[in-house]
Write a protein that holds these residues in place. Sequence first.
Motif, mmCIF file in Angstrom:
data_model
loop_
_atom_site.group_PDB
_atom_site.id
_atom_site.type_symbol
_atom_site.label_atom_id
_atom_site.label_comp_id
_atom_site.label_asym_id
_atom_site.label_seq_id
_atom_site.Cartn_x
_atom_site.Cartn_y
_atom_site.Cartn_z
ATOM 1 N N GLN A 75 0.822 -1.206 0.000
ATOM 2 C CA GLN A 75 0.000 0.000 0.000
ATOM 3 C C GLN A 75 0.857 1.258 0.000
ATOM 4 N N MET A 121 2.660 1.666 -3.519
ATOM 5 C CA MET A 121 1.759 2.130 -4.570
ATOM 6 C C MET A 121 1.206 3.511 -4.260
ATOM 7 N N GLY A 122 1.033 3.828 -2.961
ATOM 8 C CA GLY A 122 0.588 5.159 -2.591
ATOM 9 C C GLY A 122 1.594 6.222 -2.998
ATOM 10 N N ARG A 178 3.715 6.015 -5.447
ATOM 11 C CA ARG A 178 3.630 6.130 -6.907
ATOM 12 C C ARG A 178 2.460 7.012 -7.329
ATOM 13 N N ALA A 179 1.308 6.776 -6.712
ATOM 14 C CA ALA A 179 0.103 7.514 -7.096
ATOM 15 C C ALA A 179 0.255 9.004 -6.800
ATOM 16 N N VAL A 180 0.778 9.328 -5.627
ATOM 17 C CA VAL A 180 0.939 10.736 -5.259
ATOM 18 C C VAL A 180 1.998 11.396 -6.130
ATOM 19 N N ALA A 235 2.722 10.902 -9.078
ATOM 20 C CA ALA A 235 2.240 11.142 -10.441
ATOM 21 C C ALA A 235 1.587 12.509 -10.585
#
Length: 276
Positions: free
Chosen positions: A107, A110-111, A113-115, A117
């Motif tokens: 989590q 991937m968190g 990575r998402a932020v 972006a």
Amino acid sequence: MTRRRAPGGASAELLSTLGRLTAQAREGAELHHARVELAEALQREMLPSALPVLPGLRAAARYAPARDGLDIGGDWYDGFSLPEGGLAFSIGDVQGHDVEAAAFMGQVRMGLRAVAAIVTDPGEVLRTANDVLLSMDSRLFATCSLLRILPETWEVESARAGHVPTIWATVDGRYGISEDEGGLPLGMLPGSEYAVTRRRLTEAGVIVLVTDGVVEGPSVPIEVGLERVARLVRDAADADPDELAAEVMKVADSTGHADDAAVLVLRHDAPGPPLR
């Protein structure tokens, strides 16, 4: 006159001992095999299968599970491309050594990575990720370091959340341990801030990120382990990154680490003029 051994005497005792040792050896082999399978599964399913590269920049990594039992933990490394053309790399360590910690690691990774972006500043990425993790109401927390590399200027922006310092060296023999200002681990305190350090790469060299399982063991203080890695990196600043990652992981073996261990190596050439 020949003396016979009594039933259940020394021979029976020896056979019993051998049987017990054989069972223990079989159990140990099965346990080791299970640990290897778990480590391979963790690598395959929860860590990146490949790391991004740029002209003049190569990356390599290693991961080793905890030594004790079937503990699988939350150490991770990652690398990914950013929308504006740069690259980001992260490494971190989740509290605990169980399936919950491994899931939380996924989590967090991937968190980030998402932020990243949508948010460019590494300090802001960590601040936002911290708030997201706190909103999940998890009992766990994670330390990590996040680097952003800009190929146009060869500038490196980095931020740290309670993690082990970064080690660096250049091919001309300079090296050091970056004691940059950092913040609290992710998932501990709302509103935490994370300072950003900015440097420009001007000489060929290497940046090495590790988790504490590499540099700390039952009888090895973290300062001693960091210095071991720093000297190794100094002497191999121009080495192939995959080979250097393997050598750094040997330091973890020498500490007798009971924790997970992860290594991330970024080998950079001398930058040319800024791209136009």
